[in-house]
Design an enzyme around this catalytic site. Structure first.
Site, PDB file in Angstrom:
ATOM      1  N   GLY A 177       0.954  -1.203   0.078  1.00 34.17           N
ATOM      2  CA  GLY A 177      -0.172  -0.116   0.198  1.00 34.17           C
ATOM      3  C   GLY A 177       0.775   1.382   0.004  1.00 34.17           C
ATOM      4  O   GLY A 177       0.370   2.261   0.373  1.00 34.17           O
ATOM      5  N   SER A 217       1.370  -7.900  -1.442  1.00 33.62           N
ATOM      6  CA  SER A 217       0.606  -7.249  -2.862  1.00 33.62           C
ATOM      7  C   SER A 217       0.864  -8.050  -3.659  1.00 33.62           C
ATOM      8  O   SER A 217       0.718  -7.784  -4.971  1.00 33.62           O
ATOM      9  CB  SER A 217       0.954  -5.848  -3.093  1.00 33.62           C
ATOM     10  OG  SER A 217       0.758  -5.102  -1.990  1.00 33.62           O
TER      11      SER A 217
END
Length: 253
Positions: A177, A217
């Site tokens: 993020g 991710s």
């Protein structure tokens, strides 16, 4: 040979209807498309209120449910908390511990996580234990030192026999993020290092058998390249696990 493991961590997302619909539809699509998952383990991790119904839906299938956390005590005056004792009574057999968000937002330290590990093992729960370094720690080239310390002060308190209950998930916190991306090489290097720590502590057999997952991710575009690495045995999937087609593509990878 180690199985590939894919874990959908839904965090604090999905209500009752969304959770149950996703699971039922996921099972239907896997069956209809004849998606082969014989050589992989698929684990779904919904929020606490939906663990029981989720587990019921998956009865008779090869998919499993994991809780996202437990308290370090099995019972007592801890308003709002959930124990391994309670999970066991529901038939839940797996739990995620040490997630970076638990460490960051709930200030969980290694000594507390060590207590949670003991409690999970008391009730024979499989443990998906997360480790990872921050952006500051990596900028100071302390990532290996941090990971070693996180394992030494928690998982490495356990015996060789107890290693059968563990999965390890590496989270490069600095690449989640933030807009930054860990390269395939950086991910493999850290997984190889983690495996070497288990070799040094417990020997070749446990080092070869323990599944080490990547939690940085993962998406449908990079999953295949990551999973093809020698020491990456699967993924702990966050955001991409909330979208059915993306998650299915990751599973197929």
């Amino acid at each position: 040979m180690r199985k590939k493991v894919v874990i959908a961590n839904w965090k604090m997302n999905y209500d009752f209807h969304e959770t149950t619909s996703f699971i039922r539809n996921f099972l239907k699509i896997v069956f209809e498309r004849k998606i082969n998952h014989d050589n992989k383990e698929i684990i779904l991790s919904p929020s606490f209120p939906f663990l029981h119904i989720s587990n019921q839906i998956l009865q008779g299938t090869t998919l499993n449910i994991a809780a996202q956390n437990i308290h370090q005590s099995d019972k007592g005056s801890y308003t709002g908390e959930v124990s391994a004792f309670m999970l066991k009574s529901l038939g839940i057999r797996k739990v995620i511990l040490g997630h970076s968000e638990r460490r960051k937002f709930f200030f969980e330290k290694n000594d507390l996580l060590s207590k949670k590990i003991k409690m999970a093992l008391k009730y024979s729960l499989d443990i998906i234990f997360c480790v990872g370094e921050s952006s500051l720690e990596r900028s100071k080239n302390k990532q290996f030192e941090v990971i070693k310390s996180q394992l030494k002060e928690t998982v490495f308190h356990c015996s060789s026999d107890e290693m059968k209950y563990f999965y390890i998930a590496y989270e490069p916190i600095w690449a989640i993020g933030t807009g930054k991306t860990a390269t395939i090489e950086q991910a493999q290097t850290m997984h190889e290092f983690i495996r070497s720590l288990f070799f040094n502590k417990y020997g070749q057999s446990i080092s070869d058998e323990i599944s080490i997952l990547y939690g940085g991710s993962i998406n449908e575009l990079n999953a295949k390249d990551l999973f093809n690495q020698k020491d990456i045995d699967g993924g702990l999937i966050g955001r991409s696990s909330l979208e059915m087609e993306k998650f299915l593509k990751i599973v197929q990878s």
